[in-house]
Motif scaffolding. Structure first.
Motif, PDB file in Angstrom:
ATOM      1  N   PRO A 185      -4.175   6.276  -0.931  1.00 45.92           N
ATOM      2  CA  PRO A 185      -4.945   5.078  -0.591  1.00 45.92           C
ATOM      3  C   PRO A 185      -5.947   4.644  -1.652  1.00 45.92           C
ATOM      4  CG  PRO A 185      -5.813   6.975   0.570  1.00 45.92           C
ATOM      5  CD  PRO A 185      -4.570   7.444  -0.130  1.00 45.92           C
ATOM      6  N   PHE A 186      -5.880   5.224  -2.831  1.00 46.60           N
ATOM      7  CA  PHE A 186      -6.815   4.866  -3.891  1.00 46.60           C
ATOM      8  C   PHE A 186      -6.132   3.988  -4.948  1.00 46.60           C
ATOM      9  CE2 PHE A 186      -7.909   8.864  -1.922  1.00 46.60           C
ATOM     10  CZ  PHE A 186      -9.194   8.591  -1.482  1.00 46.60           C
ATOM     11  N   LYS A 187      -4.935   3.480  -4.596  1.00 47.65           N
ATOM     12  CA  LYS A 187      -4.191   2.598  -5.493  1.00 47.65           C
ATOM     13  C   LYS A 187      -3.671   1.389  -4.718  1.00 47.65           C
ATOM     14  CE  LYS A 187      -1.541   4.198  -8.709  1.00 47.65           C
ATOM     15  NZ  LYS A 187      -0.404   4.840  -9.431  1.00 47.65           N
ATOM     16  N   TYR A 188      -3.162   0.417  -5.459  1.00 46.64           N
ATOM     17  CA  TYR A 188      -2.505  -0.759  -4.901  1.00 46.64           C
ATOM     18  C   TYR A 188      -3.478  -1.584  -4.044  1.00 46.64           C
ATOM     19  CZ  TYR A 188       1.177   2.429  -6.394  1.00 46.64           C
ATOM     20  OH  TYR A 188       1.932   3.334  -7.115  1.00 46.64           O
ATOM     21  N   ASP A 189      -3.019  -2.098  -2.890  1.00 48.65           N
ATOM     22  CA  ASP A 189      -3.827  -3.049  -2.115  1.00 48.65           C
ATOM     23  C   ASP A 189      -4.585  -2.416  -0.958  1.00 48.65           C
ATOM     24  OD1 ASP A 189      -2.879  -5.119  -3.703  1.00 48.65           O
ATOM     25  OD2 ASP A 189      -1.253  -5.647  -2.324  1.00 48.65           O
ATOM     26  N   PHE A 190      -4.623  -1.090  -0.905  1.00 44.28           N
ATOM     27  CA  PHE A 190      -5.232  -0.461   0.271  1.00 44.28           C
ATOM     28  C   PHE A 190      -6.681  -0.895   0.468  1.00 44.28           C
ATOM     29  CE2 PHE A 190      -7.671   2.882   2.355  1.00 44.28           C
ATOM     30  CZ  PHE A 190      -6.963   3.027   3.531  1.00 44.28           C
ATOM     31  N   ASN A 191      -7.478  -0.851  -0.582  1.00 45.09           N
ATOM     32  CA  ASN A 191      -8.879  -1.195  -0.399  1.00 45.09           C
ATOM     33  C   ASN A 191      -9.069  -2.673  -0.071  1.00 45.09           C
ATOM     34  OD1 ASN A 191     -11.732  -0.277  -0.479  1.00 45.09           O
ATOM     35  ND2 ASN A 191     -11.850  -1.891  -2.024  1.00 45.09           N
ATOM     36  N   LYS A 192      -8.199  -3.533  -0.602  1.00 43.60           N
ATOM     37  CA  LYS A 192      -8.261  -4.951  -0.239  1.00 43.60           C
ATOM     38  C   LYS A 192      -8.015  -5.123   1.253  1.00 43.60           C
ATOM     39  CE  LYS A 192      -6.561  -9.502  -1.683  1.00 43.60           C
ATOM     40  NZ  LYS A 192      -6.322 -10.041  -0.330  1.00 43.60           N
ATOM     41  N   VAL A 242       0.815  -1.207   0.000  1.00 40.71           N
ATOM     42  CA  VAL A 242       0.000   0.000   0.000  1.00 40.71           C
ATOM     43  C   VAL A 242       0.853   1.262   0.000  1.00 40.71           C
ATOM     44  CG1 VAL A 242      -1.706  -1.257   1.415  1.00 40.71           C
ATOM     45  CG2 VAL A 242      -0.168   0.382   2.510  1.00 40.71           C
ATOM     46  N   SER A 243       0.208   2.335  -0.358  1.00 36.45           N
ATOM     47  CA  SER A 243       0.767   3.670  -0.155  1.00 36.45           C
ATOM     48  C   SER A 243      -0.267   4.457   0.628  1.00 36.45           C
ATOM     49  CB  SER A 243       1.053   4.363  -1.494  1.00 36.45           C
ATOM     50  OG  SER A 243       1.306   5.742  -1.271  1.00 36.45           O
ATOM     51  N   ALA A 244       0.006   4.686   1.898  1.00 36.11           N
ATOM     52  CA  ALA A 244      -0.939   5.441   2.719  1.00 36.11           C
ATOM     53  C   ALA A 244      -1.097   6.866   2.227  1.00 36.11           C
ATOM     54  CB  ALA A 244      -0.483   5.438   4.185  1.00 36.11           C
ATOM     55  N   ILE A 279      -8.781  -2.918   3.577  1.00 33.60           N
ATOM     56  CA  ILE A 279     -10.009  -2.471   4.240  1.00 33.60           C
ATOM     57  C   ILE A 279     -11.083  -3.547   4.173  1.00 33.60           C
ATOM     58  CG2 ILE A 279     -11.888  -0.782   4.164  1.00 33.60           C
ATOM     59  CD1 ILE A 279      -9.299   0.367   5.194  1.00 33.60           C
ATOM     60  N   GLU A 280     -11.267  -4.114   2.991  1.00 36.86           N
ATOM     61  CA  GLU A 280     -12.298  -5.133   2.816  1.00 36.86           C
ATOM     62  C   GLU A 280     -12.014  -6.367   3.654  1.00 36.86           C
ATOM     63  OE1 GLU A 280     -12.522  -5.872  -1.343  1.00 36.86           O
ATOM     64  OE2 GLU A 280     -13.482  -3.950  -1.811  1.00 36.86           O
ATOM     65  N   ASP A 281     -10.762  -6.775   3.732  1.00 35.76           N
ATOM     66  CA  ASP A 281     -10.416  -7.979   4.491  1.00 35.76           C
ATOM     67  C   ASP A 281     -10.552  -7.762   5.995  1.00 35.76           C
ATOM     68  OD1 ASP A 281      -9.987  -9.238   2.129  1.00 35.76           O
ATOM     69  OD2 ASP A 281      -7.801  -9.335   2.272  1.00 35.76           O
ATOM     70  N   ILE A 282     -10.241  -6.570   6.471  1.00 35.80           N
ATOM     71  CA  ILE A 282     -10.477  -6.282   7.891  1.00 35.80           C
ATOM     72  C   ILE A 282     -11.962  -6.391   8.189  1.00 35.80           C
ATOM     73  CG2 ILE A 282     -10.406  -4.512   9.697  1.00 35.80           C
ATOM     74  CD1 ILE A 282      -7.841  -3.451   8.430  1.00 35.80           C
ATOM     75  N   ALA A 283     -12.792  -5.809   7.320  1.00 37.23           N
ATOM     76  CA  ALA A 283     -14.250  -5.848   7.517  1.00 37.23           C
ATOM     77  C   ALA A 283     -14.759  -7.285   7.560  1.00 37.23           C
ATOM     78  CB  ALA A 283     -14.951  -5.070   6.404  1.00 37.23           C
ATOM     79  N   LYS A 284     -14.246  -8.144   6.708  1.00 36.44           N
ATOM     80  CA  LYS A 284     -14.696  -9.542   6.652  1.00 36.44           C
ATOM     81  C   LYS A 284     -14.434 -10.282   7.952  1.00 36.44           C
ATOM     82  CE  LYS A 284     -13.994 -10.059   1.661  1.00 36.44           C
ATOM     83  NZ  LYS A 284     -13.117 -10.665   0.615  1.00 36.44           N
ATOM     84  N   ASN A 285     -13.435  -9.838   8.697  1.00 29.68           N
ATOM     85  CA  ASN A 285     -13.058 -10.526   9.932  1.00 29.68           C
ATOM     86  C   ASN A 285     -13.796 -10.011  11.161  1.00 29.68           C
ATOM     87  OD1 ASN A 285     -10.528 -12.521   9.739  1.00 29.68           O
ATOM     88  ND2 ASN A 285     -10.331 -10.968   8.147  1.00 29.68           N
ATOM     89  N   LEU A 286     -14.725  -9.073  10.972  1.00 24.42           N
ATOM     90  CA  LEU A 286     -15.456  -8.494  12.102  1.00 24.42           C
ATOM     91  C   LEU A 286     -16.846  -9.108  12.225  1.00 24.42           C
ATOM     92  CD1 LEU A 286     -14.528  -4.751  11.482  1.00 24.42           C
ATOM     93  CD2 LEU A 286     -13.536  -6.268  13.207  1.00 24.42           C
TER      94      LEU A 286
END
Length: 364
Positions: free
Chosen positions: A177-184, A172-174, A186-193
């Motif tokens: 955050p609109f490129k690379y793996d940033f959104n993945k 990622v590049s903080a 976010i999505e993966d953190i959400a899936k684990n909640l």
């Protein structure tokens, strides 16, 4: 009010309370200079930590807070005050929802130890390689393509983590955050909640993709159905010139919740402005200017009253059918519910359109 309707309303009240009270606790671990502050700001979509502010300290009891998101700056496991043997207990990681381990090069021995130990107790650990854009730029000067650099770095980290289970590797590049793996990430953190924490997380994170904006609609529609039913049932405020009463105070809260879910606040606007040099500047400025228009149209008691009167006299009776499975026939049949849900639905539509406009102007 019969007992069945009352039970539904009490459940909606409880759901709203659970949503507002939910906290997602996330540990952030990384050496100085890895970009922890920037990463937290990117996830929140607001400046909650000044760049360079986060340093490993012995005080891990005070998180950086953004609505329902709590970020804890955790020390490494090779320090005098936090030795490996007692690290899990002293940091309280067992009570966390996730841990993000951040590096800007590779993971070291104490990092690998933490990934292994935290994973053992069932807490998801996300291995994040930050500042990937800088690595790409540096490699391009040597004639190495972006795709090749991404593959090389991922393969290197994958080998670095060989035999150690993590919830994923994210490049990622903080700062973008609109490129690379940033959104993945976010999505993966959400899936684990779990259910309510997942709702809270999706509501509070930045709108970093069209998919996340769609997920925000799902949460926002649930919020609207709960508020609309409770507002219509309370009926504290008569609408001038109409034989209809609603709880306008609840609708004001509903409008604030939707505004926050889509990141249409002043603090979010200030964060987005930091990307002016990286985006389509003219489009971004135009989109951000619309935030104040949205606020004027939907926030505050007077704005809500204007909207209610308009919907009561026009489309309210035509737009409530989508909410019936959520609230039940008896409640949804009432004009107060139809009217308030219609207002909420318009807020969502406008907020989503604006969030998409902002995202599209930021996306590279």
């Amino acid at each position: 009010m019969n007992s069945e309707i009352n039970d539904v309303l009490q459940q909606f009240k409880k759901d709203l309370e659970n949503f507002h009270n939910a906290k997602v606790k996330c540990g952030i671990i990384g050496r100085s200079g890895t970009g922890k502050s920037s990463l937290m700001n990117a996830i929140a979509g607001e400046i909650i930590s000044a760049v360079g502010e986060v340093e490993t300290t012995m005080d891990i009891s005070k998180p950086f807070e953004h609505k329902g998101l709590l970020f804890y700056d955790l020390p490494g496991s090779s320090t005098k005050n936090f030795p490996k043997e007692t690290y899990i207990e002293k940091t309280g990681i067992r009570d966390f929802d996730c841990v993000i381990l951040v590096t800007s090069d590779r993971f070291y021995e104490d990092d690998l130890f933490l990934i292994k130990e935290v994973s053992k107790i069932g807490i998801p650990v996300f291995a994040v390689r930050n500042k990937i854009d800088q690595s790409i730029t540096s490699a391009e000067k040597r004639g190495v393509s972006e795709s090749e650099t991404l593959k090389n770095i991922f393969d290197d980290l994958n080998n670095n983590l060989q035999g150690i289970k993590s919830s994923g590797i994210y490049l990622v590049s903080a700062e973008n955050p609109f490129k690379y793996d940033f959104n993945k990430l976010i999505e993966d953190i959400a899936k684990n909640l779990n259910k309510i924490k997942k709702e809270r997380f999706i509501a509070d994170v930045t709108a970093s993709s069209t998919r996340m904006i769609t997920e925000k609609r799902v949460v926002a529609e649930k919020i609207v159905s709960r508020y609309a039913a409770l507002s219509a049932a309370n009926g504290l405020n008569p609408i001038p010139g109409l034989d209809i009463s609603v709880d306008i105070g609840l609708l004001v809260k509903m409008a604030n919740d939707i505004t926050n879910i889509y990141g249409l606040t002043k603090s979010s606007q200030e964060y987005y402005e930091s990307f002016l040099d990286l985006s389509n500047t003219a489009k971004l400025r135009a989109a951000l200017a619309k935030i104040s228009q949205y606020v004027a149209k939907y926030l505050g008691k007077e704005a809500i009253m204007i909207l209610l009167k308009r919907f009561a006299l026009s489309a309210a009776s035509k737009t409530a059918s989508k909410w019936i499975p959520l609230v039940g026939l008896a409640i949804s049949a009432g004009i107060g519910f139809k009217m308030t849900s219609s207002v909420g639905n318009e807020m969502i539509n406008d907020a989503e359109a604006l969030a998409l406009e902002i995202f599209n102007s930021l996306k590279q």
